[in-house]
Design a protein around this motif. Sequence first.
Motif, mmCIF file in Angstrom:
data_model
loop_
_atom_site.group_PDB
_atom_site.id
_atom_site.type_symbol
_atom_site.label_atom_id
_atom_site.label_comp_id
_atom_site.label_asym_id
_atom_site.label_seq_id
_atom_site.Cartn_x
_atom_site.Cartn_y
_atom_site.Cartn_z
ATOM 1 N N VAL A 290 0.843 -1.200 0.000
ATOM 2 C CA VAL A 290 0.000 0.000 0.000
ATOM 3 C C VAL A 290 0.875 1.247 0.000
ATOM 4 C CG1 VAL A 290 -1.790 1.295 1.241
ATOM 5 C CG2 VAL A 290 -1.849 -1.222 1.219
ATOM 6 N N GLU A 291 1.903 1.245 0.854
ATOM 7 C CA GLU A 291 2.777 2.415 0.966
ATOM 8 C C GLU A 291 4.064 2.014 1.670
ATOM 9 O OE1 GLU A 291 1.302 6.532 2.148
ATOM 10 O OE2 GLU A 291 2.217 5.871 4.034
ATOM 11 N N ILE A 292 5.188 2.475 1.148
ATOM 12 C CA ILE A 292 6.478 2.350 1.834
ATOM 13 C C ILE A 292 7.192 3.686 1.722
ATOM 14 C CG2 ILE A 292 8.702 1.177 1.966
ATOM 15 C CD1 ILE A 292 7.494 -1.276 0.753
ATOM 16 N N ARG A 293 7.606 4.219 2.846
ATOM 17 C CA ARG A 293 8.289 5.520 2.867
ATOM 18 C C ARG A 293 9.095 5.633 4.146
ATOM 19 N NH1 ARG A 293 5.825 8.634 6.711
ATOM 20 N NH2 ARG A 293 3.587 8.396 7.103
ATOM 21 N N ARG A 294 9.967 6.612 4.202
ATOM 22 C CA ARG A 294 10.640 6.920 5.469
ATOM 23 C C ARG A 294 9.641 7.560 6.434
ATOM 24 N NH1 ARG A 294 16.355 7.255 6.124
ATOM 25 N NH2 ARG A 294 17.467 6.653 4.230
ATOM 26 N N MET A 295 9.853 7.300 7.708
ATOM 27 C CA MET A 295 9.069 8.014 8.714
ATOM 28 C C MET A 295 9.403 9.488 8.643
ATOM 29 S SD MET A 295 8.975 5.829 12.269
ATOM 30 C CE MET A 295 7.506 6.596 12.947
ATOM 31 N N ARG A 296 8.435 10.297 8.967
ATOM 32 C CA ARG A 296 8.668 11.741 9.029
ATOM 33 C C ARG A 296 9.394 12.077 10.331
ATOM 34 N NH1 ARG A 296 3.128 11.532 7.373
ATOM 35 N NH2 ARG A 296 2.973 11.849 5.118
ATOM 36 N N ASP A 297 10.215 13.076 10.275
ATOM 37 C CA ASP A 297 10.959 13.542 11.447
ATOM 38 C C ASP A 297 10.043 14.426 12.276
ATOM 39 O OD1 ASP A 297 12.875 14.155 13.268
ATOM 40 O OD2 ASP A 297 14.132 15.342 11.921
ATOM 41 N N GLU A 298 9.562 13.914 13.382
ATOM 42 C CA GLU A 298 8.631 14.656 14.229
ATOM 43 C C GLU A 298 9.393 15.401 15.315
ATOM 44 O OE1 GLU A 298 5.305 14.976 13.949
ATOM 45 O OE2 GLU A 298 5.274 13.752 12.122
ATOM 46 N N PRO A 299 9.120 16.694 15.499
ATOM 47 C CA PRO A 299 9.802 17.454 16.552
ATOM 48 C C PRO A 299 9.362 17.008 17.937
ATOM 49 C CG PRO A 299 8.055 18.763 15.566
ATOM 50 C CD PRO A 299 8.155 17.510 14.738
ATOM 51 N N ALA A 300 10.124 17.399 18.935
ATOM 52 C CA ALA A 300 9.857 16.958 20.305
ATOM 53 C C ALA A 300 8.459 17.343 20.778
ATOM 54 C CB ALA A 300 10.917 17.541 21.246
ATOM 55 N N GLU A 301 7.953 18.482 20.305
ATOM 56 C CA GLU A 301 6.641 18.945 20.761
ATOM 57 C C GLU A 301 5.485 18.286 20.020
ATOM 58 O OE1 GLU A 301 8.194 21.966 17.716
ATOM 59 O OE2 GLU A 301 8.987 20.761 19.396
ATOM 60 N N SER A 302 5.771 17.472 19.028
ATOM 61 C CA SER A 302 4.727 16.804 18.254
ATOM 62 C C SER A 302 3.974 15.804 19.111
ATOM 63 C CB SER A 302 5.340 16.094 17.045
ATOM 64 O OG SER A 302 4.370 15.297 16.385
ATOM 65 N N ALA A 303 2.729 15.555 18.755
ATOM 66 C CA ALA A 303 1.924 14.542 19.437
ATOM 67 C C ALA A 303 2.226 13.145 18.922
ATOM 68 C CB ALA A 303 0.446 14.845 19.239
ATOM 69 N N CYS A 304 3.110 13.035 17.924
ATOM 70 C CA CYS A 304 3.450 11.740 17.324
ATOM 71 C C CYS A 304 4.949 11.482 17.420
ATOM 72 C CB CYS A 304 3.032 11.705 15.850
ATOM 73 S SG CYS A 304 1.268 11.917 15.563
ATOM 74 N N PHE A 305 5.314 10.212 17.333
ATOM 75 C CA PHE A 305 6.707 9.800 17.253
ATOM 76 C C PHE A 305 7.090 9.618 15.796
ATOM 77 C CE2 PHE A 305 9.582 6.229 16.504
ATOM 78 C CZ PHE A 305 10.705 6.599 17.235
ATOM 79 N N GLY A 306 8.274 10.124 15.414
ATOM 80 C CA GLY A 306 8.763 9.917 14.062
ATOM 81 C C GLY A 306 10.249 10.160 13.968
ATOM 82 N N GLU A 307 10.970 9.215 13.370
ATOM 83 C CA GLU A 307 12.414 9.330 13.164
ATOM 84 C C GLU A 307 12.732 8.953 11.717
ATOM 85 O OE1 GLU A 307 14.654 10.507 15.059
ATOM 86 O OE2 GLU A 307 13.839 10.464 17.104
ATOM 87 N N PRO A 308 13.475 9.781 10.986
ATOM 88 C CA PRO A 308 13.699 9.526 9.562
ATOM 89 C C PRO A 308 14.655 8.390 9.243
ATOM 90 C CG PRO A 308 14.881 11.496 10.256
ATOM 91 C CD PRO A 308 14.038 11.078 11.418
ATOM 92 N N PHE A 309 15.338 7.817 10.256
ATOM 93 C CA PHE A 309 16.181 6.661 9.977
ATOM 94 C C PHE A 309 15.384 5.357 9.988
ATOM 95 C CE2 PHE A 309 16.658 7.563 14.552
ATOM 96 C CZ PHE A 309 16.280 6.354 15.112
ATOM 97 N N LEU A 310 14.061 5.472 10.159
ATOM 98 C CA LEU A 310 13.167 4.318 10.114
ATOM 99 C C LEU A 310 12.347 4.354 8.830
ATOM 100 C CD1 LEU A 310 11.848 4.465 13.786
ATOM 101 C CD2 LEU A 310 13.561 2.879 12.894
ATOM 102 N N VAL A 311 12.046 3.195 8.306
ATOM 103 C CA VAL A 311 11.156 3.080 7.160
ATOM 104 C C VAL A 311 9.806 2.591 7.669
ATOM 105 C CG1 VAL A 311 11.860 0.709 6.601
ATOM 106 C CG2 VAL A 311 10.871 2.151 4.822
ATOM 107 N N ALA A 312 8.738 3.130 7.105
ATOM 108 C CA ALA A 312 7.382 2.734 7.465
ATOM 109 C C ALA A 312 6.748 2.049 6.262
ATOM 110 C CB ALA A 312 6.558 3.950 7.876
ATOM 111 N N ALA A 313 6.232 0.858 6.474
ATOM 112 C CA ALA A 313 5.657 0.083 5.376
ATOM 113 C C ALA A 313 4.260 -0.402 5.743
ATOM 114 C CB ALA A 313 6.548 -1.110 5.040
ATOM 115 N N LEU A 314 3.363 -0.320 4.789
ATOM 116 C CA LEU A 314 1.985 -0.797 4.973
ATOM 117 C C LEU A 314 1.655 -1.750 3.828
ATOM 118 C CD1 LEU A 314 -0.810 -0.636 6.421
ATOM 119 C CD2 LEU A 314 -1.359 1.278 4.888
#
Length: 249
Positions: free
Chosen positions: A215-239
Amino acid sequence: MDRSIRTVEDVLKLLDDLFTPQADRWTSGAAAWWDTFYADRSRPVPFFEAKPDENLVSYLDRRLVRPGRALDLGCGPGRNALYLDSLGFQVDAVDLSPAAVDWAEERAREAGAGVRFHRGDAFALTGTELSGRYDLIYDSGCFHHLPPHRRISYLALLDQLLAPGGHFALTCFTDAENGGSDLPDAAFYRDARLHGGLAYTPQSLRRIFADLTEVEIRRMRDEPAESACFGEPFLVAALFRRAFRGPGG
């Protein structure tokens, strides 16, 4: 004289034992390793915070995934399991580390969540505590800590537990400079260690999960510390999505 090898599972357990002396986040020493990791909850570890993965939030926001029955593999302190519960999912969550599950259960009680937590190896629990079919199987950071031969067990777990038409999603190391190792599979057996985890490219994930529809494969978005979500760009997210008909379906 030891002549105990009779089944594929016997071979897999023999290979597991190659990594035991280092307790390299897997095999018999893994639970103790992770218990130590989770012992100090005050450490500034980004995924210690009760924030869901940004990609998981995106899947639900875009209605790529809809509420149903969910399984969280390697749930840690429960951040994604609690998020799914808040959206109406019926959630089972499993982790090797009793310390992680204890923390997750505390969070669940505080939130009034109905997540069912399980302590132990998901492969060993499949067919007993983990049974039936799940509309979503989610893995945030578990898959990349498995030795290569346990992909066989992982694919068997998906075949047994993922519902026809259901979704499988994971986040894992993709950047070898920030946590994952890009060594070839054979090197892990020569070294008898996992080097902190295995990095996967989108191409390797497509090959491993070729029986599912991407369905989708991409890098995780880099989420800032104040974001309500976790995200680090050295991870890949796949669905991925399982066809309504197919092997085991």
